[in-house]
Design an enzyme around this catalytic site. Structure first.
Site, PDB file in Angstrom:
ATOM      1  N   ARG A 207     -51.287 -76.012  -0.648  1.00 32.23           N
ATOM      2  CA  ARG A 207     -50.745 -76.978  -1.307  1.00 32.23           C
ATOM      3  C   ARG A 207     -51.434 -78.346  -0.482  1.00 32.23           C
ATOM      4  O   ARG A 207     -51.781 -78.199   0.633  1.00 32.23           O
ATOM      5  CB  ARG A 207     -49.276 -77.187  -1.196  1.00 32.23           C
ATOM      6  CG  ARG A 207     -48.718 -76.119  -2.251  1.00 32.23           C
ATOM      7  CD  ARG A 207     -47.104 -76.250  -1.887  1.00 32.23           C
ATOM      8  NE  ARG A 207     -46.456 -75.172  -2.999  1.00 32.23           N
ATOM      9  CZ  ARG A 207     -46.007 -74.052  -2.358  1.00 32.23           C
ATOM     10  NH1 ARG A 207     -46.439 -73.593  -0.891  1.00 32.23           N
ATOM     11  NH2 ARG A 207     -45.439 -72.892  -3.074  1.00 32.23           N
ATOM     12  N   HIS A 315     -54.811 -80.660  -7.358  1.00 33.52           N
ATOM     13  CA  HIS A 315     -53.625 -79.578  -7.333  1.00 33.52           C
ATOM     14  C   HIS A 315     -54.056 -78.709  -8.353  1.00 33.52           C
ATOM     15  O   HIS A 315     -53.842 -77.356  -8.030  1.00 33.52           O
ATOM     16  CB  HIS A 315     -52.281 -80.241  -8.056  1.00 33.52           C
ATOM     17  CG  HIS A 315     -51.403 -78.874  -7.694  1.00 33.52           C
ATOM     18  ND1 HIS A 315     -50.647 -78.547  -6.614  1.00 33.52           N
ATOM     19  CD2 HIS A 315     -50.626 -78.251  -8.609  1.00 33.52           C
ATOM     20  CE1 HIS A 315     -49.920 -77.707  -7.035  1.00 33.52           C
ATOM     21  NE2 HIS A 315     -49.499 -77.102  -7.974  1.00 33.52           N
ATOM     22  N   ARG A 318     -55.648 -75.539  -6.425  1.00 29.53           N
ATOM     23  CA  ARG A 318     -54.718 -74.316  -6.007  1.00 29.53           C
ATOM     24  C   ARG A 318     -54.377 -73.515  -7.254  1.00 29.53           C
ATOM     25  O   ARG A 318     -54.428 -72.404  -7.337  1.00 29.53           O
ATOM     26  CB  ARG A 318     -53.365 -74.949  -5.685  1.00 29.53           C
ATOM     27  CG  ARG A 318     -52.184 -73.877  -5.473  1.00 29.53           C
ATOM     28  CD  ARG A 318     -51.084 -74.779  -4.719  1.00 29.53           C
ATOM     29  NE  ARG A 318     -49.693 -73.960  -4.868  1.00 29.53           N
ATOM     30  CZ  ARG A 318     -49.477 -73.214  -4.097  1.00 29.53           C
ATOM     31  NH1 ARG A 318     -50.056 -72.294  -3.199  1.00 29.53           N
ATOM     32  NH2 ARG A 318     -48.233 -72.346  -4.535  1.00 29.53           N
ATOM     33  N   HIS A 341     -44.524 -68.435  -2.530  1.00 27.11           N
ATOM     34  CA  HIS A 341     -43.431 -68.428  -3.334  1.00 27.11           C
ATOM     35  C   HIS A 341     -42.149 -67.364  -2.768  1.00 27.11           C
ATOM     36  O   HIS A 341     -42.479 -66.257  -2.728  1.00 27.11           O
ATOM     37  CB  HIS A 341     -43.796 -68.102  -4.873  1.00 27.11           C
ATOM     38  CG  HIS A 341     -44.410 -69.448  -5.451  1.00 27.11           C
ATOM     39  ND1 HIS A 341     -43.769 -70.496  -5.906  1.00 27.11           N
ATOM     40  CD2 HIS A 341     -46.027 -69.727  -5.878  1.00 27.11           C
ATOM     41  CE1 HIS A 341     -44.577 -71.513  -6.520  1.00 27.11           C
ATOM     42  NE2 HIS A 341     -45.783 -71.092  -6.341  1.00 27.11           N
ATOM     43  N   TYR A 350     -49.358 -66.351 -13.483  1.00 26.89           N
ATOM     44  CA  TYR A 350     -50.696 -66.205 -13.321  1.00 26.89           C
ATOM     45  C   TYR A 350     -51.469 -64.938 -13.499  1.00 26.89           C
ATOM     46  O   TYR A 350     -52.565 -64.531 -13.434  1.00 26.89           O
ATOM     47  CB  TYR A 350     -51.022 -66.481 -11.515  1.00 26.89           C
ATOM     48  CG  TYR A 350     -51.207 -67.830 -11.247  1.00 26.89           C
ATOM     49  CD1 TYR A 350     -52.015 -68.796 -11.789  1.00 26.89           C
ATOM     50  CD2 TYR A 350     -50.002 -68.588 -10.673  1.00 26.89           C
ATOM     51  CE1 TYR A 350     -51.937 -70.189 -11.617  1.00 26.89           C
ATOM     52  CE2 TYR A 350     -49.940 -69.874 -10.493  1.00 26.89           C
ATOM     53  CZ  TYR A 350     -50.836 -70.700 -10.770  1.00 26.89           C
ATOM     54  OH  TYR A 350     -50.963 -72.059 -10.606  1.00 26.89           O
TER      55      TYR A 350
END
Length: 393
Positions: A207, A315, A318, A341, A350
């Site tokens: 991030r 972003h 990422r 996460h 994903y």
């Protein structure tokens, strides 16, 4: 409910000069509470008392005096007292409350809020041009505040935020770069010091706040990994604030692909001080990198337009890295660890089927079919019969 005339097992009812009836009762808090309205008959008042008594026996009673607190007052206290919120999250919640909730519902008492009122508020925001994304964020904040009021503080009997789909966002699908486009973008940075910044953001899926907080000591001597030990958040009036990562899982060590390690070495040698706590990515003056300075310094708009993705956000690097990682057939748990996460939800997103992955599945299924066909053929030959291969449609 058998009882002597004029006496009740629970509560009291009295006739008012107007001819209507007032009900009252002694609550679990030891205080006497009046019904919020009067009743046309003694029987109506008695029915209300039976309902209240049942709620007390079921431990579902809510204090009507506490329900008189204004939503704005309760929500402000909720934000201030919520444990574990990061400074940026506190700022976001306060902004959402002041911008979208308080002007419309702030003066309403908690006990007066109901689902039709919430639905009307949401519809009004959308009519006034507030985006679906911001409306959903405001709704989720309100739902969380009232969930505490209902389930923890027992101020209201139930959460009135029951509008189906109101908390869901449907943002546009973000672009995913190819590996070639990532390297092309890195080479187009107006200043060489940002080449490794782009590569590490994409291929280590960091991030913005995490990558800008990396120090020399957070990168392995052989550049085989990068450690996320903290993160920067930028707050109005306070500037950059260094703190813990976004979540508990955000504190992690991420393996760096060997293909970009030479770029990391070159960056460390040319742009980073020798001290262990030296920031790895900075502006020209050596200060931690700020968002407002990044786009002008890199000529970002021109660079992303040149690679054919004019609306690319930082972003999205990422997002690209997470998508590429999912294509390596990594497990959900491994993706969670790499992405930082706590929940598997993002990792599973994903892992959704891509055309490339779908083709690979099709090839695998085709192989299974072929093996089964030839196995049948061989068995038929062993039986002395001609094995005819029947095409599978």
């Amino acid at each position: 409910m058998a009882r002597k005339k004029g006496r009740r097992r629970f509560g009291w009812v009295r006739k008012l000069p107007s001819g209507r009836f007032q009900a009252s009762y002694l609550g679990p808090d030891g205080k006497r509470h009046n019904a919020p309205e009067t009743f046309p008959t003694d029987r109506d008042a008695d029915r209300w008392l039976v309902h209240v008594e049942g709620a007390i026996l079921r431990r579902e009673w809510t204090n009507p005096d506490q329900a008189k607190i204004r939503l704005c007052d309760y929500a402000e206290s909720w934000i201030a007292e919520r444990p574990g919120l990061r400074p940026r999250t506190v700022h976001l919640y306060g902004w959402l409350l002041a911008k979208y909730v308080t002007p419309h519902l702030g003066e309403v008492q908690l006990g007066q809020l109901d689902t039709p009122m919430i639905r009307s508020w949401r519809a009004k925001l959308l009519r006034e041009g507030v985006s679906e994304t911001m409306t959903a964020k405001a709704y989720r904040l309100l739902r969380a505040v009232l969930m505490t009021a209902a389930n923890e503080d027992r101020i209201i009997p139930r959460n009135p935020c029951q509008v189906r789909g109101a908390g869901s966002e449907n943002p546009d699908e973000r672009p995913v770069l190819t590996v070639a486009q990532v390297f092309d973008l890195a080479s187009r940075m107006a200043e060489k010091r940002y080449r490794a910044f782009v590569l590490l953001a994409a291929f280590a899926t960091l991030r913005w706040g995490e990558i800008t907080a990396v120090r020399r000591q957070d990168i392995a001597p052989d550049a085989s990994w990068v450690r996320v030990a903290g993160a920067f958040v930028e707050l109005p009036g306070r500037g950059l604030v260094y703190g813990p990562p976004k979540s508990r899982a955000g504190r992690r060590t991420v393996a760096i692909p060997e293909a970009i390690r030479a770029d990391i070495f070159a960056h460390l040698d040319e742009f980073v001080g020798s001290k262990p706590d030296a920031w790895v990515f900075t502006g020209k003056r050596g200060n931690p990198l700020r968002r407002c300075n990044f786009n002008p310094a890199t000529k970002w708009k021109a660079a992303v337009a040149a690679i054919g993705v004019p609306h690319l956000h930082f972003h999205d690097l990422r997002h690209t890295g997470n998508t590429l990682a999912a294509r390596t057939k990594a497990s959900t748990r491994d993706l969670m660890a790499r992405m930082g996460h706590d929940s598997p939800r993002a990792a599973m997103i994903y892992q959704h089927a891509t055309s490339e992955a779908d083709q690979e599945i099709a090839r695998g299924l085709s192989g299974l079919v072929d093996r089964e066909r030839y196995k049948k053929s061989a068995d038929d030959d062993d039986d002395g019969e001609a094995g005819a291969l029947v095409p599978v449609g």
